[in-house]
Design a protein around this motif. Sequence first.
Motif, PDB file in Angstrom:
ATOM      1  N   GLN A 139      52.677  34.584  45.789  1.00 27.59           N
ATOM      2  CA  GLN A 139      51.714  35.277  44.943  1.00 27.59           C
ATOM      3  C   GLN A 139      52.158  36.695  44.600  1.00 27.59           C
ATOM      4  O   GLN A 139      51.336  37.532  44.249  1.00 27.59           O
ATOM      5  CB  GLN A 139      50.332  35.311  45.620  1.00 27.59           C
ATOM      6  N   HIS A 179      49.698  38.497  42.219  1.00 24.57           N
ATOM      7  CA  HIS A 179      48.852  37.469  41.619  1.00 24.57           C
ATOM      8  C   HIS A 179      47.638  37.255  42.526  1.00 24.57           C
ATOM      9  O   HIS A 179      47.776  36.912  43.699  1.00 24.57           O
ATOM     10  CB  HIS A 179      49.644  36.175  41.450  1.00 24.57           C
ATOM     11  N   LEU A 180      46.463  37.477  41.974  1.00 20.81           N
ATOM     12  CA  LEU A 180      45.246  37.508  42.781  1.00 20.81           C
ATOM     13  C   LEU A 180      44.750  36.134  43.184  1.00 20.81           C
ATOM     14  O   LEU A 180      43.897  36.027  44.065  1.00 20.81           O
ATOM     15  CB  LEU A 180      44.143  38.256  42.013  1.00 20.81           C
ATOM     16  N   ASP A 181      45.264  35.082  42.566  1.00 19.29           N
ATOM     17  CA  ASP A 181      44.832  33.732  42.902  1.00 19.29           C
ATOM     18  C   ASP A 181      46.048  32.814  42.952  1.00 19.29           C
ATOM     19  O   ASP A 181      47.111  33.130  42.415  1.00 19.29           O
ATOM     20  CB  ASP A 181      43.806  33.206  41.890  1.00 19.29           C
ATOM     21  N   ALA A 182      45.889  31.676  43.625  1.00 12.96           N
ATOM     22  CA  ALA A 182      47.010  30.756  43.816  1.00 12.96           C
ATOM     23  C   ALA A 182      47.511  30.176  42.498  1.00 12.96           C
ATOM     24  O   ALA A 182      48.694  29.832  42.371  1.00 12.96           O
ATOM     25  CB  ALA A 182      46.594  29.622  44.762  1.00 12.96           C
ATOM     26  N   GLU A 183      46.651  30.072  41.493  1.00 14.19           N
ATOM     27  CA  GLU A 183      47.037  29.530  40.193  1.00 14.19           C
ATOM     28  C   GLU A 183      47.739  30.569  39.323  1.00 14.19           C
ATOM     29  O   GLU A 183      48.165  30.272  38.219  1.00 14.19           O
ATOM     30  CB  GLU A 183      45.806  29.000  39.447  1.00 14.19           C
ATOM     31  N   ARG A 184      47.808  31.810  39.795  1.00 18.89           N
ATOM     32  CA  ARG A 184      48.442  32.911  39.090  1.00 18.89           C
ATOM     33  C   ARG A 184      47.800  33.176  37.732  1.00 18.89           C
ATOM     34  O   ARG A 184      48.476  33.495  36.744  1.00 18.89           O
ATOM     35  CB  ARG A 184      49.942  32.669  38.911  1.00 18.89           C
ATOM     36  N   ARG A 185      46.499  33.096  37.675  1.00 21.64           N
ATOM     37  CA  ARG A 185      45.789  33.385  36.422  1.00 21.64           C
ATOM     38  C   ARG A 185      45.442  34.868  36.307  1.00 21.64           C
ATOM     39  O   ARG A 185      45.331  35.401  35.207  1.00 21.64           O
ATOM     40  CB  ARG A 185      44.528  32.534  36.313  1.00 21.64           C
ATOM     41  N   TRP A 186      45.235  35.535  37.439  1.00 14.33           N
ATOM     42  CA  TRP A 186      44.923  36.962  37.451  1.00 14.33           C
ATOM     43  C   TRP A 186      46.072  37.712  38.111  1.00 14.33           C
ATOM     44  O   TRP A 186      46.610  37.276  39.135  1.00 14.33           O
ATOM     45  CB  TRP A 186      43.630  37.242  38.226  1.00 14.33           C
ATOM     46  N   ASN A 187      46.454  38.849  37.530  1.00 16.25           N
ATOM     47  CA  ASN A 187      47.533  39.623  38.132  1.00 16.25           C
ATOM     48  C   ASN A 187      47.345  41.117  37.899  1.00 16.25           C
ATOM     49  O   ASN A 187      46.745  41.546  36.909  1.00 16.25           O
ATOM     50  CB  ASN A 187      48.894  39.161  37.594  1.00 16.25           C
ATOM     51  N   HIS A 219      44.927  38.466  32.614  1.00 13.75           N
ATOM     52  CA  HIS A 219      44.292  37.174  32.896  1.00 13.75           C
ATOM     53  C   HIS A 219      44.816  36.145  31.904  1.00 13.75           C
ATOM     54  O   HIS A 219      44.792  36.365  30.690  1.00 13.75           O
ATOM     55  CB  HIS A 219      42.782  37.278  32.780  1.00 13.75           C
TER      56      HIS A 219
END
Length: 302
Positions: A139, A179-187, A219
């Motif tokens: 992440q 990356h704030l989530d595992a899906e890397r949608r937020w950074n 996002h």
Amino acid sequence: MKYPTTAWLAALGASLAATPALAVNGHYVPGIEGLSAAAAPPEGLYYRGYLMHYDIDSFRDASGDAAPGRNTGSVNAWAHRVIWMTGQQFLGADYGVEAIVPMLDTELDLDVAGGRRFEDDGLGDVFVGPVILGWHGEQWDATFAAGHWFDTADFDADNPASVGKGYGTTMLTLGGVWHLDAERRWNISALSRYEVKTEQDETGVTPGDSWLVEWGLGHRLDSGLELGLVGYDAWQLEADAGAPTTAKAERHAIGAEAGYLWPTAGVMLKGAVYHEYDAEAGGLKGLESEGDTFRLQFTKFL
């Protein structure tokens, strides 16, 4: 604090040894990168083109006061960058190299100089970066790079629109993306550049070291479109050696960016707009521009 016209003309006299208005007091252009810029790409060869348009609304002195009269201008830049990530590793990081060749067109209309117009266009100083190191986690991503801007372009100390700087700059880069989530949608990302300059031969002035940080909060939507808030903050850390004053330049901006990746075509396109809300001049430039930047960034995986 307001200055009489004679004081502004004296400041302009110092600024005639200026560099193009896009940079603070070095070579690197703030706002040229944006969201997730601190992540080195995978193995391969990449071309990245930058189109920049900078509208100058005013010129500011060391206290942030605007010069009297109507003082405007524009800078258009088209920079060509080639990145090669070699597939080799060093210190646990992916290793790469890069080069940048900029083209500039600068126009300045200055009432403070008696209504004079200054302009210049052509190839700017060339950058060669023999070191790119990119680390990658589940992440996070981190990057270190080092290179040098060579004094290759034409420079005229009597023309503040001159495309060349008249000196060289060693640039060190350090940045990261979380990356704030595992899906890397937020950074959240931050990319910093530290610049150390050589002496400007025509003036005998050595610009002080400077530090710049480009940041972003992005996002990625389900469609693949990435949107985000971006900005930059730049400071001259040391006064210019040999300059008439000990003032140090700085510049701050905030903006928005949108980007999209076409994986099958190996193409990425980004666009951004920045508004500078604060600028102060340093010793070498005398006056510092303040305005708005528009950027298009095209990346092709070769």
